[in-house]
Design a protein around this motif. Structure first.
Motif, PDB file in Angstrom:
ATOM      1  N   ASN A 213       0.824  -1.213   0.000  1.00 23.11           N
ATOM      2  CA  ASN A 213       0.000   0.000   0.000  1.00 23.11           C
ATOM      3  C   ASN A 213       0.855   1.258   0.000  1.00 23.11           C
ATOM      4  OD1 ASN A 213      -2.048  -1.888   0.237  1.00 23.11           O
ATOM      5  ND2 ASN A 213      -2.296  -1.577   2.440  1.00 23.11           N
ATOM      6  N   VAL A 214       1.523   1.496  -1.109  1.00 22.03           N
ATOM      7  CA  VAL A 214       2.354   2.700  -1.254  1.00 22.03           C
ATOM      8  C   VAL A 214       1.562   3.940  -0.825  1.00 22.03           C
ATOM      9  CG1 VAL A 214       3.586   4.133  -2.918  1.00 22.03           C
ATOM     10  CG2 VAL A 214       3.656   1.628  -3.135  1.00 22.03           C
ATOM     11  N   ASN A 215       2.223   4.821  -0.086  1.00 23.02           N
ATOM     12  CA  ASN A 215       1.558   6.001   0.465  1.00 23.02           C
ATOM     13  C   ASN A 215       2.118   7.260  -0.193  1.00 23.02           C
ATOM     14  OD1 ASN A 215       0.232   7.878   2.012  1.00 23.02           O
ATOM     15  ND2 ASN A 215       0.956   7.122   3.985  1.00 23.02           N
ATOM     16  N   VAL A 216       1.260   7.973  -0.940  1.00 20.83           N
ATOM     17  CA  VAL A 216       1.641   9.196  -1.634  1.00 20.83           C
ATOM     18  C   VAL A 216       0.836  10.336  -1.016  1.00 20.83           C
ATOM     19  CG1 VAL A 216       1.719  10.389  -3.862  1.00 20.83           C
ATOM     20  CG2 VAL A 216       2.108   7.904  -3.761  1.00 20.83           C
ATOM     21  N   HIS A 217       1.485  11.239  -0.290  1.00 19.23           N
ATOM     22  CA  HIS A 217       0.713  12.258   0.410  1.00 19.23           C
ATOM     23  C   HIS A 217       1.449  13.581   0.509  1.00 19.23           C
ATOM     24  CE1 HIS A 217       2.930  12.105   4.317  1.00 19.23           C
ATOM     25  NE2 HIS A 217       3.158  10.844   3.982  1.00 19.23           N
ATOM     26  N   ASP A 218       0.666  14.658   0.540  1.00 19.73           N
ATOM     27  CA  ASP A 218       1.155  16.014   0.798  1.00 19.73           C
ATOM     28  C   ASP A 218       2.219  16.466  -0.198  1.00 19.73           C
ATOM     29  OD1 ASP A 218      -0.276  16.815   3.379  1.00 19.73           O
ATOM     30  OD2 ASP A 218       0.550  14.861   3.910  1.00 19.73           O
ATOM     31  N   ASN A 219       2.070  16.058  -1.456  1.00 19.36           N
ATOM     32  CA  ASN A 219       2.946  16.528  -2.523  1.00 19.36           C
ATOM     33  C   ASN A 219       2.254  17.635  -3.320  1.00 19.36           C
ATOM     34  OD1 ASN A 219       5.164  14.300  -2.463  1.00 19.36           O
ATOM     35  ND2 ASN A 219       3.230  13.166  -2.462  1.00 19.36           N
ATOM     36  N   THR A 220       3.050  18.430  -4.007  1.00 12.69           N
ATOM     37  CA  THR A 220       2.538  19.421  -4.947  1.00 12.69           C
ATOM     38  C   THR A 220       3.021  19.057  -6.339  1.00 12.69           C
ATOM     39  OG1 THR A 220       2.533  21.189  -3.289  1.00 12.69           O
ATOM     40  CG2 THR A 220       2.527  21.845  -5.602  1.00 12.69           C
ATOM     41  N   VAL A 221       2.068  18.890  -7.254  1.00 12.07           N
ATOM     42  CA  VAL A 221       2.384  18.556  -8.640  1.00 12.07           C
ATOM     43  C   VAL A 221       1.750  19.620  -9.529  1.00 12.07           C
ATOM     44  CG1 VAL A 221       2.160  16.857 -10.482  1.00 12.07           C
ATOM     45  CG2 VAL A 221       2.436  16.090  -8.114  1.00 12.07           C
ATOM     46  N   GLY A 222       2.544  20.274 -10.363  1.00 12.19           N
ATOM     47  CA  GLY A 222       2.018  21.323 -11.221  1.00 12.19           C
ATOM     48  C   GLY A 222       2.611  21.278 -12.615  1.00 12.19           C
ATOM     49  N   GLY A 223       1.768  21.519 -13.611  1.00 10.29           N
ATOM     50  CA  GLY A 223       2.253  21.637 -14.978  1.00 10.29           C
ATOM     51  C   GLY A 223       2.659  20.334 -15.615  1.00 10.29           C
ATOM     52  N   CYS A 224       1.935  19.239 -15.312  1.00 11.44           N
ATOM     53  CA  CYS A 224       2.213  17.936 -15.900  1.00 11.44           C
ATOM     54  C   CYS A 224       1.000  17.446 -16.699  1.00 11.44           C
ATOM     55  CB  CYS A 224       2.556  16.912 -14.829  1.00 11.44           C
ATOM     56  SG  CYS A 224       4.040  17.328 -13.874  1.00 11.44           S
ATOM     57  N   TYR A 225       1.234  16.617 -17.683  1.00  7.09           N
ATOM     58  CA  TYR A 225       0.151  16.045 -18.495  1.00  7.09           C
ATOM     59  C   TYR A 225      -0.732  15.144 -17.648  1.00  7.09           C
ATOM     60  CZ  TYR A 225      -1.937  13.350 -22.371  1.00  7.09           C
ATOM     61  OH  TYR A 225      -2.791  12.728 -23.245  1.00  7.09           O
ATOM     62  N   VAL A 226      -0.121  14.277 -16.839  1.00  7.36           N
ATOM     63  CA  VAL A 226      -0.823  13.482 -15.832  1.00  7.36           C
ATOM     64  C   VAL A 226      -0.236  13.842 -14.477  1.00  7.36           C
ATOM     65  CG1 VAL A 226      -1.257  11.166 -14.932  1.00  7.36           C
ATOM     66  CG2 VAL A 226      -1.364  11.582 -17.398  1.00  7.36           C
ATOM     67  N   GLY A 227      -1.096  14.178 -13.524  1.00  7.84           N
ATOM     68  CA  GLY A 227      -0.603  14.541 -12.198  1.00  7.84           C
ATOM     69  C   GLY A 227      -0.110  13.337 -11.419  1.00  7.84           C
ATOM     70  N   VAL A 228      -1.018  12.372 -11.175  1.00  2.65           N
ATOM     71  CA  VAL A 228      -0.685  11.149 -10.438  1.00  2.65           C
ATOM     72  C   VAL A 228      -1.255   9.967 -11.204  1.00  2.65           C
ATOM     73  CG1 VAL A 228      -0.997   9.837  -8.316  1.00  2.65           C
ATOM     74  CG2 VAL A 228      -0.648  12.315  -8.205  1.00  2.65           C
ATOM     75  N   GLY A 229      -0.438   8.953 -11.468  1.00  2.00           N
ATOM     76  CA  GLY A 229      -0.894   7.741 -12.125  1.00  2.00           C
ATOM     77  C   GLY A 229      -0.736   6.533 -11.230  1.00  2.00           C
ATOM     78  N   VAL A 230      -1.774   5.683 -11.178  1.00  2.00           N
ATOM     79  CA  VAL A 230      -1.701   4.393 -10.472  1.00  2.00           C
ATOM     80  C   VAL A 230      -2.103   3.334 -11.487  1.00  2.00           C
ATOM     81  CG1 VAL A 230      -2.577   2.993  -8.583  1.00  2.00           C
ATOM     82  CG2 VAL A 230      -2.217   5.451  -8.243  1.00  2.00           C
ATOM     83  N   ASN A 231      -1.175   2.433 -11.814  1.00  2.00           N
ATOM     84  CA  ASN A 231      -1.388   1.503 -12.906  1.00  2.00           C
ATOM     85  C   ASN A 231      -1.006   0.080 -12.520  1.00  2.00           C
ATOM     86  OD1 ASN A 231      -0.244   4.261 -14.286  1.00  2.00           O
ATOM     87  ND2 ASN A 231      -1.982   3.400 -15.381  1.00  2.00           N
TER      88      ASN A 231
END
Length: 353
Positions: A213-231
């Protein structure tokens, strides 16, 4: 330079000591993506336990002709696992394939990559160049600045990496983790990172085929084609459930303009389709063509997801489910800040991943 004994290599400052490669062989695989190949040119090749490198500059160019990139790798641990590697406060630049590469082979030692500046790791024509890369490792990647790389920071087959406080810009992928936990260990933690100005078609953060259960939290992502991908999903054991919480995902300036804040699929693209799950809570997704894009790769494998208490605003389509009658893509829970799924829109045109 091969480092074959326990040693600390210390410069006076990042700018004070500059180390260049001794030989010219950056593409000895002739376009292959592997780190090691016959007579590859590395600035530092670590072939020992307990090696520390800090406060110097690693420049992969020819010292006599800075326009020529000579180094396949900047600081690389050898094919024989190197335990307890520390790389701190070092500049690594102008590298063909691997800026910093560290693996302990799953031996349970600690990797520390902290406070470094990595730039221009982008020589491989296949787009496989990586600024900071760990393999079968556990430890910490923190407070680094990475720019102008095909992929800035990524782990493969991680046994538990903490990736925090990093600043990433102008790269094809900001931060990624693949096959996390397939050989045991603890959960990857990706938090408090700032990712901006992805290359055209670039992804901010991705979680690929997770086994825990990878934990991705409290990040800032800006100016990307895809912000967050889970595949994708695990190919053995129970279905993992990555948690994506409290992130700010802003599509302003991302290219092309038809991107998605969140791209969730059970398809691992070339490695098969598996059951998958996700918890997506408390995030802000703004200014994408599609806020949340959910697509089922088929094969009768379920997708489950909890999407709750997120702020999904300013997107052309806030939520899009792409599935068929034989498969399940469940975007249950409350997507909008005010409760309820704001919009679920089916479109004829598919999303270009």
């Amino acid at each position: 330079m091969t480092v074959n004994k326990q040693v600390s290599i210390l410069g006076e400052s990042e700018a004070g000591v500059i180390v260049h490669p001794a030989t010219n062989n950056p593409d000895c695989n002739q376009g292959g993506s592997g780190t090691f190949c016959t007579n590859a040119s590395f600035v530092f090749l670590i072939d020992s336990t307990n090696v520390e490198i800090h406060d110097l500059t690693v420049d992969g160019t020819n010292v006599n002709n800075p326009a020529q990139v000579w180094a396949r790798g900047g600081i690389v641990t050898s094919a024989t696992p190197a335990k307890d590697t520390v790389i701190q406060n070092t500049t690594v630049k102008n590298i063909f394939l691997r800026g910093i590469y560290a693996s302990d082979g799953g031996t349970g030692s600690s990797i520390l990559i902290d406070g470094n500046t990595v730039s221009n790791v982008s020589g491989d024509i296949s787009g496989n160049s990586i600024g900071i890369y760990t393999w079968l490792g556990q430890g910490t990647i923190s407070n680094n600045t990475v720019s102008s790389s095909d992929t800035a920071i990524t782990n493969n087959h991680s046994r538990g990496m903490t990736i925090s406080g990093n600043t990433v810009s102008s790269s094809g992928v900001g931060i990624g983790t693949s096959n996390a936990g397939d050989s045991g260990g603890t959960i990857d933690q990706i938090f408090n990172n700032n990712i901006t100005s992805c290359s055209s078609g670039g992804w901010g953060i991705y979680v690929f085929v997770p086994y825990n259960n990878v934990n991705v939290h409290d990040n800032t992502v800006g100016g990307c084609y895809v912000g967050v991908g889970v595949n994708g999903g695990s190919f053995s054991g129970p279905t993992a459930k990555p948690t994506i919480t409290n992130n700010l995902i802003d599509g302003t300036g991302g290219t092309p303009a038809d991107g998605a804040g969140v791209y969730y699929s059970n398809d691992s693209y070339g490695f098969g389709v598996r059951p998958s799950d996700i918890e997506f809570t408390g995030n802000t997704v703004v200014d994408f063509d599609t806020g949340i894009f959910i697509t089922n790769g088929g094969g009768g494998f379920d997708m489950n997801g909890s999407f709750a208490k997120n702020r999904i605003v300013g997107n052309n389509v806030d939520t899009y489910l792409d599935t068929d009658d034989n498969n399940k893509a469940d975007a249950g829970g409350t997507v909008g800040a005010g409760g309820g799924v704001q919009r679920v829109v089916h479109r004829a045109a598919g999303f270009r991943a």
